[in-house]
Design a protein around this motif. Structure first.
Motif, PDB file in Angstrom:
ATOM      1  N   ALA A  91       0.822  -1.208   0.000  1.00 32.84           N
ATOM      2  CA  ALA A  91       0.000   0.000   0.000  1.00 32.84           C
ATOM      3  C   ALA A  91       0.858   1.261   0.000  1.00 32.84           C
ATOM      4  O   ALA A  91       0.574   2.222  -0.732  1.00 32.84           O
ATOM      5  CB  ALA A  91      -0.932  -0.001   1.213  1.00 32.84           C
TER       6      ALA A  91
ATOM      7  N   TYR B 289      -4.092   2.505   3.032  1.00 33.96           N
ATOM      8  CA  TYR B 289      -4.799   1.530   2.197  1.00 33.96           C
ATOM      9  C   TYR B 289      -5.679   2.237   1.165  1.00 33.96           C
ATOM     10  O   TYR B 289      -5.723   1.832  -0.002  1.00 33.96           O
ATOM     11  CB  TYR B 289      -5.669   0.602   3.064  1.00 33.96           C
ATOM     12  CG  TYR B 289      -4.915  -0.162   4.130  1.00 33.96           C
ATOM     13  CD1 TYR B 289      -3.562  -0.455   3.986  1.00 33.96           C
ATOM     14  CD2 TYR B 289      -5.541  -0.593   5.290  1.00 33.96           C
ATOM     15  CE1 TYR B 289      -2.870  -1.155   4.959  1.00 33.96           C
ATOM     16  CE2 TYR B 289      -4.861  -1.295   6.262  1.00 33.96           C
ATOM     17  CZ  TYR B 289      -3.521  -1.567   6.102  1.00 33.96           C
ATOM     18  OH  TYR B 289      -2.842  -2.256   7.073  1.00 33.96           O
TER      19      TYR B 289
ATOM     20  N   ARG C  89       1.554   6.362  -7.142  1.00 30.57           N
ATOM     21  CA  ARG C  89       0.382   7.106  -7.626  1.00 30.57           C
ATOM     22  C   ARG C  89       0.578   8.604  -7.433  1.00 30.57           C
ATOM     23  O   ARG C  89       0.295   9.399  -8.328  1.00 30.57           O
ATOM     24  CB  ARG C  89      -0.882   6.667  -6.875  1.00 30.57           C
ATOM     25  CG  ARG C  89      -1.366   5.272  -7.165  1.00 30.57           C
ATOM     26  CD  ARG C  89      -2.689   5.028  -6.458  1.00 30.57           C
ATOM     27  NE  ARG C  89      -3.799   5.682  -7.131  1.00 30.57           N
ATOM     28  CZ  ARG C  89      -4.872   6.172  -6.518  1.00 30.57           C
ATOM     29  NH1 ARG C  89      -4.954   6.137  -5.204  1.00 30.57           N
ATOM     30  NH2 ARG C  89      -5.848   6.719  -7.216  1.00 30.57           N
TER      31      ARG C  89
ATOM     32  N   THR D  71       2.627   1.597  -3.500  1.00 28.92           N
ATOM     33  CA  THR D  71       1.692   1.964  -4.560  1.00 28.92           C
ATOM     34  C   THR D  71       1.201   3.403  -4.387  1.00 28.92           C
ATOM     35  O   THR D  71       1.023   4.134  -5.366  1.00 28.92           O
ATOM     36  CB  THR D  71       0.494   0.997  -4.581  1.00 28.92           C
ATOM     37  OG1 THR D  71       0.975  -0.351  -4.639  1.00 28.92           O
ATOM     38  CG2 THR D  71      -0.393   1.255  -5.778  1.00 28.92           C
ATOM     39  N   SER D  72       1.014   3.823  -3.135  1.00 24.74           N
ATOM     40  CA  SER D  72       0.601   5.205  -2.886  1.00 24.74           C
ATOM     41  C   SER D  72       1.667   6.182  -3.361  1.00 24.74           C
ATOM     42  O   SER D  72       1.359   7.193  -4.005  1.00 24.74           O
ATOM     43  CB  SER D  72       0.343   5.410  -1.393  1.00 24.74           C
ATOM     44  OG  SER D  72      -0.731   4.606  -0.941  1.00 24.74           O
TER      45      SER D  72
ATOM     46  N   ASP E 136       7.860   1.323   1.002  1.00 24.08           N
ATOM     47  CA  ASP E 136       7.594  -0.107   1.158  1.00 24.08           C
ATOM     48  C   ASP E 136       8.411  -0.664   2.326  1.00 24.08           C
ATOM     49  O   ASP E 136       7.884  -1.323   3.235  1.00 24.08           O
ATOM     50  CB  ASP E 136       7.955  -0.820  -0.143  1.00 24.08           C
ATOM     51  CG  ASP E 136       7.612  -2.306  -0.142  1.00 24.08           C
ATOM     52  OD1 ASP E 136       7.576  -2.917   0.929  1.00 24.08           O
ATOM     53  OD2 ASP E 136       7.397  -2.857  -1.237  1.00 24.08           O
TER      54      ASP E 136
ATOM     55  N   CYS F 289      -3.630   3.926  -1.798  1.00 23.65           N
ATOM     56  CA  CYS F 289      -2.965   3.093  -2.811  1.00 23.65           C
ATOM     57  C   CYS F 289      -3.857   2.839  -4.020  1.00 23.65           C
ATOM     58  O   CYS F 289      -3.371   2.413  -5.069  1.00 23.65           O
ATOM     59  CB  CYS F 289      -2.484   1.782  -2.209  1.00 23.65           C
ATOM     60  SG  CYS F 289      -3.759   0.527  -1.971  1.00 23.65           S
TER      61      CYS F 289
END
Length: 234
Positions: free
Chosen positions: A94, A147, A101, A97-98, A204, A150
């Motif tokens: 999460a 969460y 993004r 990926t956040s 991460d 992400c």
């Protein structure tokens, strides 16, 4: 616990009141509880207590204790360690990926920065408070923020299946002296900063380390409880 005032959604209110008491340790592991006792505490009849008990049994928070009613289940060290292993992977995913993004969407990053910094500030403000329930909620809010950020709903949905057990584990950690509240929020702030700095690999790594550190401290707490229990029985 607190009195239940509103008649609407009474079973849900009773369920959350009992669950909150379990997660904060007000109802300790192995504590015997009865419908009559809780009905008096919460100011309700026995019927919503019985129905809340059925839900809590299915979820593994209480179990039958013969003629004495029911008891709060003990914290299962192995199950919680396995849960934190999964959480470590999902938290890392999460956060990574956040960060990715946000690096491609300035508006999304700005919104994330506002919300994330507000959550960190609110969490830090609880350092000197004895309200364990509020501290657990603040911790949960930060992780659920990651969460959501992400963009993968499966991450939140997967953790939601076990989040109340994680919440209970958080209560065991935060109520002990093995992990500083300030240190927890320093780690949260570092994760957020890595996300804002578009450093997905670092985000991460920090998120995984944060979950792994929590698992280590939880193991310490449970081991202490185990030995305390053995000494008490001796």
């Amino acid at each position: 616990m607190y009195k239940i005032d509103a008649p609407t959604q009474l079973i849900e209110q009773v369920y959350h009141a009992i669950l909150d008491a379990i997660c904060t340790g007000s109802l300790a592991p192995n504590a015997k509880i009865t419908q009559e006792g809780l009905a008096e505490q919460l100011g309700v009849s026995r019927q919503p207590i019985l129905q809340a008990f059925q839900i809590l049994k299915r979820e593994g928070f209480i179990e039958d204790a013969g003629r004495k009613g029911v008891m709060v289940t003990a914290l299962d060290p192995l199950r919680l360690m396995q849960l934190y292993q999964v959480r470590s992977v999902l938290d890392g995913l999460a956060a990574r990926t956040s960060a990715e993004r946000w690096s491609h969407d300035a508006e999304l990053r700005a919104a994330g920065e506002r919300e994330g910094l507000a959550l960190v500030a609110a969490g830090r403000d609880l350092a000197d408070m004895s309200d364990l329930s509020a501290r657990i909620r603040a911790d949960m809010d930060f992780h659920q923020f990651i969460y959501r950020s992400c963009g993968n709903p499966m991450v939140g949905e997967t953790t939601a299946l076990h989040w109340q057990h994680i919440r209970r584990a958080m209560g065991a950690i935060l109520s002990s002296d093995v992990r500083s509240h300030i240190a927890v929020w320093d780690e949260h702030a570092a994760i957020l900063q890595a996300m804002l700095d578009a450093r997905p690999a670092v985000a991460d790594k920090l998120a995984r380390q944060h979950a792994e550190s929590a698992a280590e401290h939880l193991a310490h707490v449970l081991t202490g409880e185990h030995y305390a229990g053995k000494r008490k029985q001796a």
